[in-house]
Design a protein around this motif. Structure first.
Motif, PDB file in Angstrom:
ATOM      1  N   PHE A  94      25.456 -38.148 -14.078  1.00  0.00           N
ATOM      2  CA  PHE A  94      24.035 -38.428 -14.285  1.00  0.00           C
ATOM      3  C   PHE A  94      23.223 -37.576 -13.330  1.00  0.00           C
ATOM      4  O   PHE A  94      23.617 -37.373 -12.184  1.00  0.00           O
ATOM      5  N   SER A 102      31.073 -55.247 -11.634  1.00  0.00           N
ATOM      6  CA  SER A 102      29.799 -54.685 -12.061  1.00  0.00           C
ATOM      7  C   SER A 102      29.605 -53.290 -11.453  1.00  0.00           C
ATOM      8  O   SER A 102      29.905 -53.076 -10.278  1.00  0.00           O
ATOM      9  N   GLY A 103      29.174 -52.347 -12.260  1.00  0.00           N
ATOM     10  CA  GLY A 103      28.911 -51.001 -11.756  1.00  0.00           C
ATOM     11  C   GLY A 103      30.130 -50.099 -11.794  1.00  0.00           C
ATOM     12  O   GLY A 103      30.060 -48.946 -11.385  1.00  0.00           O
ATOM     13  N   SER A 104      31.264 -50.601 -12.313  1.00  0.00           N
ATOM     14  CA  SER A 104      32.461 -49.761 -12.297  1.00  0.00           C
ATOM     15  C   SER A 104      32.414 -48.690 -13.388  1.00  0.00           C
ATOM     16  O   SER A 104      33.189 -47.745 -13.350  1.00  0.00           O
ATOM     17  N   GLY A 105      31.519 -48.828 -14.359  1.00  0.00           N
ATOM     18  CA  GLY A 105      31.380 -47.776 -15.368  1.00  0.00           C
ATOM     19  C   GLY A 105      31.809 -48.198 -16.759  1.00  0.00           C
ATOM     20  O   GLY A 105      32.009 -47.352 -17.635  1.00  0.00           O
ATOM     21  N   LYS A 106      31.922 -49.509 -16.995  1.00  0.00           N
ATOM     22  CA  LYS A 106      32.369 -49.986 -18.306  1.00  0.00           C
ATOM     23  C   LYS A 106      31.360 -49.628 -19.399  1.00  0.00           C
ATOM     24  O   LYS A 106      31.716 -49.071 -20.436  1.00  0.00           O
ATOM     25  N   SER A 107      30.079 -49.937 -19.147  1.00  0.00           N
ATOM     26  CA  SER A 107      29.068 -49.649 -20.169  1.00  0.00           C
ATOM     27  C   SER A 107      28.906 -48.153 -20.376  1.00  0.00           C
ATOM     28  O   SER A 107      28.758 -47.689 -21.511  1.00  0.00           O
ATOM     29  N   VAL A 108      28.952 -47.396 -19.289  1.00  0.00           N
ATOM     30  CA  VAL A 108      28.836 -45.943 -19.418  1.00  0.00           C
ATOM     31  C   VAL A 108      29.970 -45.409 -20.295  1.00  0.00           C
ATOM     32  O   VAL A 108      29.760 -44.562 -21.162  1.00  0.00           O
ATOM     33  N   LEU A 166      27.948 -44.293  -5.781  1.00  0.00           N
ATOM     34  CA  LEU A 166      28.403 -43.128  -6.545  1.00  0.00           C
ATOM     35  C   LEU A 166      28.311 -41.825  -5.760  1.00  0.00           C
ATOM     36  O   LEU A 166      29.128 -40.934  -5.938  1.00  0.00           O
ATOM     37  N   PRO A 208      22.422 -42.201 -21.852  1.00  0.00           N
ATOM     38  CA  PRO A 208      20.995 -41.964 -21.587  1.00  0.00           C
ATOM     39  C   PRO A 208      20.736 -40.462 -21.414  1.00  0.00           C
ATOM     40  O   PRO A 208      21.658 -39.698 -21.138  1.00  0.00           O
ATOM     41  N   ALA A 217      29.449 -40.806 -12.514  1.00  0.00           N
ATOM     42  CA  ALA A 217      29.625 -42.233 -12.783  1.00  0.00           C
ATOM     43  C   ALA A 217      31.040 -42.520 -13.286  1.00  0.00           C
ATOM     44  O   ALA A 217      31.632 -43.533 -12.947  1.00  0.00           O
ATOM     45  N   GLU A 260      30.603 -56.797 -23.334  1.00  0.00           N
ATOM     46  CA  GLU A 260      30.308 -58.146 -22.851  1.00  0.00           C
ATOM     47  C   GLU A 260      29.555 -58.972 -23.897  1.00  0.00           C
ATOM     48  O   GLU A 260      28.471 -59.476 -23.624  1.00  0.00           O
ATOM     49  N   ASN A 305      19.606 -38.654 -19.163  1.00  0.00           N
ATOM     50  CA  ASN A 305      19.951 -37.963 -17.917  1.00  0.00           C
ATOM     51  C   ASN A 305      21.464 -37.928 -17.675  1.00  0.00           C
ATOM     52  O   ASN A 305      21.915 -37.486 -16.638  1.00  0.00           O
TER      53      ASN A 305
HETATM   54  N1  LIG Z   1      20.953 -43.628 -16.608  1.00  0.00           N
HETATM   55  C1  LIG Z   1      21.644 -43.669 -15.448  1.00  0.00           C
HETATM   56  N2  LIG Z   1      21.272 -42.873 -14.424  1.00  0.00           N
HETATM   57  C2  LIG Z   1      21.971 -42.898 -13.264  1.00  0.00           C
HETATM   58  N3  LIG Z   1      23.024 -43.679 -13.027  1.00  0.00           N
HETATM   59  C3  LIG Z   1      23.438 -44.491 -14.006  1.00  0.00           C
HETATM   60  C4  LIG Z   1      22.771 -44.538 -15.266  1.00  0.00           C
HETATM   61  N4  LIG Z   1      23.399 -45.446 -16.049  1.00  0.00           N
HETATM   62  C5  LIG Z   1      24.394 -45.956 -15.312  1.00  0.00           C
HETATM   63  N5  LIG Z   1      24.429 -45.377 -14.088  1.00  0.00           N
HETATM   64  C6  LIG Z   1      25.401 -45.667 -13.025  1.00  0.00           C
HETATM   65  O1  LIG Z   1      26.701 -45.656 -13.540  1.00  0.00           O
HETATM   66  C7  LIG Z   1      27.498 -46.644 -12.901  1.00  0.00           C
HETATM   67  C8  LIG Z   1      28.239 -47.464 -13.922  1.00  0.00           C
HETATM   68  O2  LIG Z   1      27.316 -48.292 -14.616  1.00  0.00           O
HETATM   69  P1  LIG Z   1      27.752 -49.243 -15.828  1.00  0.00           P
HETATM   70  O3  LIG Z   1      26.510 -49.754 -16.432  1.00  0.00           O
HETATM   71  O4  LIG Z   1      28.701 -48.513 -16.698  1.00  0.00           O
HETATM   72  O5  LIG Z   1      28.502 -50.421 -15.084  1.00  0.00           O
HETATM   73  P2  LIG Z   1      29.255 -51.642 -15.769  1.00  0.00           P
HETATM   74  O6  LIG Z   1      30.682 -51.512 -15.394  1.00  0.00           O
HETATM   75  O7  LIG Z   1      28.921 -51.707 -17.201  1.00  0.00           O
HETATM   76  O8  LIG Z   1      28.621 -52.851 -14.973  1.00  0.00           O
HETATM   77  P3  LIG Z   1      28.166 -54.284 -15.507  1.00  0.00           P
HETATM   78  O9  LIG Z   1      29.372 -55.175 -15.438  1.00  0.00           O
HETATM   79  O10 LIG Z   1      27.147 -54.694 -14.499  1.00  0.00           O
HETATM   80  O11 LIG Z   1      27.622 -54.125 -16.885  1.00  0.00           O
HETATM   81  C9  LIG Z   1      26.575 -47.467 -12.026  1.00  0.00           C
HETATM   82  O12 LIG Z   1      26.767 -47.110 -10.682  1.00  0.00           O
HETATM   83  C10 LIG Z   1      25.206 -47.075 -12.481  1.00  0.00           C
HETATM   84  O13 LIG Z   1      24.325 -47.070 -11.394  1.00  0.00           O
END
Ligand SMILES: Nc1ncnc2c1ncn2[C@@H]1O[C@H](COP(=O)(O)OP(=O)(O)OP(=O)(O)O)[C@@H](O)[C@H]1O
Ligand SMILES: [Mg+2]
Lengths: 333, 313
Positions: A15, A44-50, A285, A60, A24, A186, A62
């Motif tokens: 990103f 949370s924040g491990s990168g699952k949604s990404v 990160l 997204p 990420a 989720e 960026n």
């Molecule tokens: N648009 C973005 N710009 C910068 N960093 C991002 C962006 N989207 C996600 N990140 C970063 O990527 C990392 C992973 O985020 P992600 O949403 O994948 O976490 P997650 O595992 O889905 O967490 P959760 O359980 O809270 O949903 C996070 O550190 C987040 O800050």
């Protein structure tokens, strides 16, 4: 036997944020087999949604895939790398053969269109049916996801439905074009426990009937135990362990997986045994240690852990990225 | 819905009643004898007495008030002192240019502002976005008389693309009269597009970050459909609000532009009426403009209902 539906290897996502580039996803590799459910777990924040957005090609603006492959087997058997597929092609797959359910049932549906409209639009985009056939198909879907009085719900707006009902609508929406791959980020986290159990039941039943493969994202080990065939454990943008669900619960080998399992209540764990949360926090990160990202929080870490670590096979599809795996069986499970 | 409209109509009547009362009081609040005030310092005592009688100012105040309100409700706003015509007729004669000027301006403002606002939001932070915001700020901060004079000078006087000023003579046809309104409409359109542009952009930015926009994308539709179908409809409510307000302001506030282009509209009429102390006309204009505000307000609220089924009244 055919190969995997989804095979992600060494996926990297970066990103741009405030002029800086952050990574990420550093190294994400997992495999999802046909008709199976792979749970992707991690804090949370491990990168699952990404990860899920990268697969959908919906990162997204960026963010971008910086390396690795996402190999997807299409319904016709052809395998494509989604990271290099042109947007036009991707658009055809999105919604029709790869569908996604997101976390927030209250805000997922457009408030200004009826339920029937929103599910019907999916057909409009991918399936040439006339208006009447479309409406019929939408109604079938609503019945399939067990929405009571489905016919009268077609012309409802999202605000007229409860959270659980909306998540059912979301499932109907995702499944209306018979996808072979369903990504569920989720899907039950925001729902209360009874509704959550109902939705999980529903998804399991539909999977059996429709035969799709599910990438199920969650941070709830209890849910993992209920739905998953395989589990991939994610930490700070990398997969640290993947195994069949029984193996993972019986012999979690990565210290982080152990920590995750130790920090949640489990059926069979003796009453009174203290739950130990993993000490420390995920490194930010922009300040990832050069070696194993979990090393700063790991009791077993030593100098070896300062070197980069990659997934290696322990046998029977059990893969782990650790220099000092834990080997003894877990009791009580 | 019907109940809501009924409630709103009652509310409207109350507001108009208050406006009538204020209009009535304003004239009586002016220090000294209203009749003498209206006639100016050179008038004789007999003239003043005659006017007092004509206006009914010699009767008890409650009687005056009741007959004023009663007349107004029947559409009788009194006689203009200057034109010796019923105020309603004077106002009606000036309504056409003002109403069309407002409509055209609004149309031009919308045509400029909404596409740019949508695009700027979609490409947030891009060069075009920055350029649009800066231009909008500029357009809003330059006084409309200056824009008017400049465009009049270059586009009308020098290039001859538009009539310089006026609204034609008594036998000018309708289309020809409208031609006179084009340039002033462009001026007002540009000035008013700034606000609408900013509202459109802000509102779209909000909506584009919503979860259901991501859902829309996950369905495999093109960006145009995402933006124009799923986002724009949701962004419409704030835009409708500002458009309604802009229209109301245009109708009551095109004074400067009407002056610059010498258009015989309501704005011009009110300014002259103030200078001539033609109180009945001022009163009448106040009542008409206030009623229009209330009406536009009601129409905007009804539009919300059409757009958004969640809006419950
Ligand atoms: N648009 C973005 N710009 C910068 N960093 C991002 C962006 N989207 C996600 N990140 C970063 O990527 C990392 C992973 O985020 P992600 O949403 O994948 O976490 P997650 O595992 O889905 O967490 P959760 O359980 O809270 O949903 C996070 O550190 C987040 O800050
Ligand atoms: Mg997430």
């Amino acid at each position: 036997m055919t190969g995997p539906v989804l095979d992600v290897s060494n996926l990297q996502v970066t990103f741009r944020a405030r002029g800086r580039s952050v990574t990420a996803l550093r190294d994400v590799s997992f495999t999802l087999h046909p008709g199976k459910t792979l749970a992707l777990v991690g804090e949370s924040g491990s990168g699952k949604s990404v990860s899920s957005l990268a697969i959908m090609g919906l990162l997204p603006k960026n963010g971008a895939v910086a390396g690795g492959e996402i190999r997807y087997r299409r319904p016709d058997g052809k395998v494509s790398d989604l990271t290099t597929l042109p947007e036009r092609e991707m658009r055809k797959l999105r919604g029709s053969s790869i569908a996604m359910i997101f976390q927030e049932p209250m805000s997922l549906l457009n408030p200004l269109f009826t339920i029937g409209d929103q599910i019907g639009e999916m057909l409009l985009l991918h399936d040439p049916l006339d208006a009447q056939a479309r409406r019929k198909r939408v109604l079938e879907m609503l019945e399939l996801v067990e929405i009571p009085a489905a016919a009268s719900r077609l012309d409802n707006y999202p605000h007229e439905l409860s959270g659980g009902m909306r998540q059912r609508v979301m499932i109907a929406l995702a499944l209306v074009c018979n996808p072979t791959l369903l990504i569920a980020d989720e899907p039950t986290t925001a729902l209360d426990v009874t509704i959550q159990a109902q939705i999980l039941d529903l998804m399991r039943r539909l999977q059996k009937e429709m035969g799709m493969s599910i990438l199920f994202i969650t941070h709830d080990m209890g849910v993992v135990a209920e739905v998953a065939d395989d589990v991939a454990v994610m930490y700070a943008g990398a997969i640290v362990e993947q195994a069949a669900v029984d193996t993972l619960f019986a012999r979690p080998s990565h210290p982080y997986t152990r920590g995750l399992l130790g920090s949640i209540p489990m059926p069979g764990r003796p009453e009174g045994e203290r739950l130990v949360p993993i000490p420390g926090t995920v490194p930010p990160l922009h300040a990832m240690p050069p070696g194993c990202a979990f090393a700063p929080r790991c009791k077993r870490a030593d100098h070896a852990c300062e070197h980069p670590v990659t997934l290696s096979e322990l046998g029977q599809g059990h893969r782990i990225a650790c220099f000092h795996p834990v080997s003894q069986e877990v009791e009580h499970v | 819905m019907a109940r809501y409209i009924f409630k709103r109509l009652i509310g409207m009547m109350i507001v108009i009643f208050i406006v009538l009362t204020i209009a009535f009081i304003i004239v009586r609040l002016a220090p000294g004898d209203p009749a003498a005030l209206m006639l100016g310092p050179d008038a004789s005592a007999e003239d003043a007495a005659a006017l007092r009688q004509q206006l009914g100012l010699d009767r008890p105040i409650m009687v005056q008030y009741l007959s004023f309100v009663g007349n107004a409700l029947q559409g009788n706003l009194g006689e203009s002192l200057f034109f010796n015509q019923p105020v309603t007729q004077v106002l009606a004669g000036r309504a056409e240019p003002t109403i069309f000027l407002s409509l055209f301006s609004l149309l031009i403002a919308l045509v400029i502002a909404t596409p740019i606002g949508i695009y700027a939001a979609y490409r947030r932070g891009s060069f075009l976005d920055q350029a649009a915001i800066t231009t909008a700020m500029l357009a809003a901060s330059i006084p409309s008389f200056w824009t008017g004079l400049m465009l009049q000078r270059y586009l009308a006087t020098d290039l001859g693309w538009f009539p310089v000023s006026g609204y034609g003579g008594p036998d000018t046809g309708f289309l020809e009269r409208m031609r006179y309104l084009l340039l002033p409409s462009i001026v007002l359109g540009i000035v008013n597009s700034a606000l609408i542009l900013r509202f459109t952009r802000a509102s779209m930015l909000d909506i584009l970050g919503e979860d259901y926009i991501r859902t829309a994308r996950s369905k495999g539709m093109g960006e145009r459909r995402v933006v124009l179908r799923h986002a724009l409809k949701n962004a419409a409510i704030p835009i409708i609000t500002v458009v309604g307000l802009t229209f109301a302001l245009l109708v009551s506030g095109a004074v400067v532009t009407e002056r610059v282009f010498n258009i015989p509209g309501m704005g011009n009429l009110v300014v002259s009426a103030v200078l001539r102390r033609d109180y009945p006309v001022i009163q009448g204009a106040l009542i008409v403009v206030a009623s229009l505000y209330v009406l536009i307000n009601l129409l905007t609220d009804l539009l919300y209902l059409v757009v958004d089924k969640r809006v419950k009244y």
